[in-house]
Scaffold this active site. Structure first.
Site, PDB file in Angstrom:
ATOM      1  N   CYS A 165       5.334  -0.137  -8.001  1.00 58.72           N
ATOM      2  CA  CYS A 165       4.601   0.209  -6.796  1.00 58.72           C
ATOM      3  C   CYS A 165       5.137   0.478  -5.819  1.00 58.72           C
ATOM      4  O   CYS A 165       6.071   1.447  -5.786  1.00 58.72           O
ATOM      5  CB  CYS A 165       3.542  -0.639  -7.416  1.00 58.72           C
ATOM      6  SG  CYS A 165       1.761   0.445  -6.120  1.00 58.72           S
TER       7      CYS A 165
ATOM      8  N   HIS B  89       1.679  -2.297 -12.921  1.00 56.81           N
ATOM      9  CA  HIS B  89       1.347  -4.001 -12.615  1.00 56.81           C
ATOM     10  C   HIS B  89       1.049  -4.712 -13.308  1.00 56.81           C
ATOM     11  O   HIS B  89       1.385  -4.471 -15.162  1.00 56.81           O
ATOM     12  CB  HIS B  89       0.306  -4.537 -11.568  1.00 56.81           C
ATOM     13  CG  HIS B  89       1.003  -3.792 -10.119  1.00 56.81           C
ATOM     14  ND1 HIS B  89       1.828  -3.876  -9.226  1.00 56.81           N
ATOM     15  CD2 HIS B  89       0.640  -2.963  -9.691  1.00 56.81           C
ATOM     16  CE1 HIS B  89       2.284  -3.516  -7.845  1.00 56.81           C
ATOM     17  NE2 HIS B  89       0.939  -2.533  -7.968  1.00 56.81           N
TER      18      HIS B  89
HETATM   19  N1  GLN Z   1       0.594   0.344  -0.662  1.00 54.97           N
HETATM   20  C1  GLN Z   1       1.336   1.180  -1.746  1.00 54.97           C
HETATM   21  C2  GLN Z   1      -0.392   2.319  -1.988  1.00 54.97           C
HETATM   22  O1  GLN Z   1      -1.036   1.500  -2.248  1.00 54.97           O
HETATM   23  C3  GLN Z   1       1.735   0.886  -3.159  1.00 54.97           C
HETATM   24  C4  GLN Z   1       0.933  -0.443  -3.753  1.00 54.97           C
HETATM   25  C5  GLN Z   1       0.920  -1.733  -4.557  1.00 54.97           C
HETATM   26  O2  GLN Z   1       2.338  -1.680  -5.042  1.00 54.97           O
HETATM   27  N2  GLN Z   1       0.226  -1.971  -5.261  1.00 54.97           N
HETATM   28  O3  GLN Z   1       0.121   3.024  -2.234  1.00 54.97           O
END
Ligand code: GLN
Length: 240
Positions: A95, A192
């Site tokens: 992510c 995740h």
């Molecule tokens: N902040 C980034 C997004 O929303 C990554 C989010 C995350 O790592 N869950 O795209």
């Protein structure tokens, strides 16, 4: 200490660790230890020097603010991380760190934030967040089960291949049906969960690459994962 030591570099565990992502490092450690390897985990925090070349590198997801914060540090290590990526070091980037391994991503305020450019991907700010349980269909790893929550929309360039297609979920951008990216030893993904305990084939792929590079071709002892098999069967039939 075991003679056969494997070193895992854990990028920004204090900042990039949402949705159980720290469980990925725990999974790598346990699956190595169950096979008789010793494991050293080196946590990299902003301001730290990079260590000697690691056998495996992990980076997780984070909130926009944390991502903008670690971006300043990670750009100072671009040459080192690029060298390790180019020479085939296995890496898992989830992510927020997946986004930062690309050419650019976006800031909290909506402006563009340069990334490492190691992965041929770009991420732009999107509208509604892409949230929910997902399944990625991967030719190599089968069904990859996870949970996504991201605002950024990632687009793949010709220098990477997708990790898989998304029969359930939104994937990289909610449009092209792809999830994640692969380049050399790097697996980038929005999954995740954490992703590795739910998907032992992916964990063992990274472990196999790490031990082969460190010790030469190595036969990994198979591990029985009955609890994982049950959890996966249930997850594959649940609603999004
Ligand atoms: N902040 C980034 C997004 O929303 C990554 C989010 C995350 O790592 N869950 O795209």
């Amino acid at each position: 200490m075991s003679a056969d030591q494997v070193t895992i570099l854990n990028l920004y565990p204090g900042h990039m660790n949402v949705y159980g992502d720290r469980g990925n490092v725990l999974t790598l450690r346990r699956r190595l230890e169950w096979r008789g390897f010793g494991v050293t985990v080196i946590d990299h925090h902003p301001g730290d020097a990079m260590p000697d070349p690691p056998d495996l590198v992990f980076g997780g997801g984070g909130q926009d603010a944390a991502q903008a914060f670690v971006q300043r540090d990670i750009l100072t290590h671009r040459a080192q991380l690029s060298e390790w990526a180019e020479n085939g070091t296995p890496m898992l980037m989830v992510c927020g760190m997946f986004q930062l391994f690309g050419h650019h991503t976006y800031t909290v305020g909506g402006s563009t934030l340069p990334g490492l450019g190691i992965l041929d991907i770009t991420t732009d700010a999107g509208g509604a967040r892409l949230v929910g349980n997902t399944v990625t269909a991967s030719d190599e790893f089968g069904a990859l089960i996870g949970f996504e929550n991201h605002g950024g929309r990632t687009h793949l360039g010709s220098g990477v291949t997708p990790l898989g297609a998304v029969p359930k979920g939104q994937g990289n951008n909610g449009i092209d049906g792809f999830e994640g990216a692969r380049y050399k030893g790097i697996v980038g993904t929005y999954l995740h969960g954490p992703v590795l305990p739910k998907n032992p084939r992916l964990a063992d792929h990274l472990i196999q690459a790490a031990v082969d590079r460190r010790f030469g071709p190595t036969k990994l002892l198979p591990l029985a994962d009955p609890a994982v098999d049950d959890a996966r069967a249930s997850a594959l039939t649940r609603r999004r």
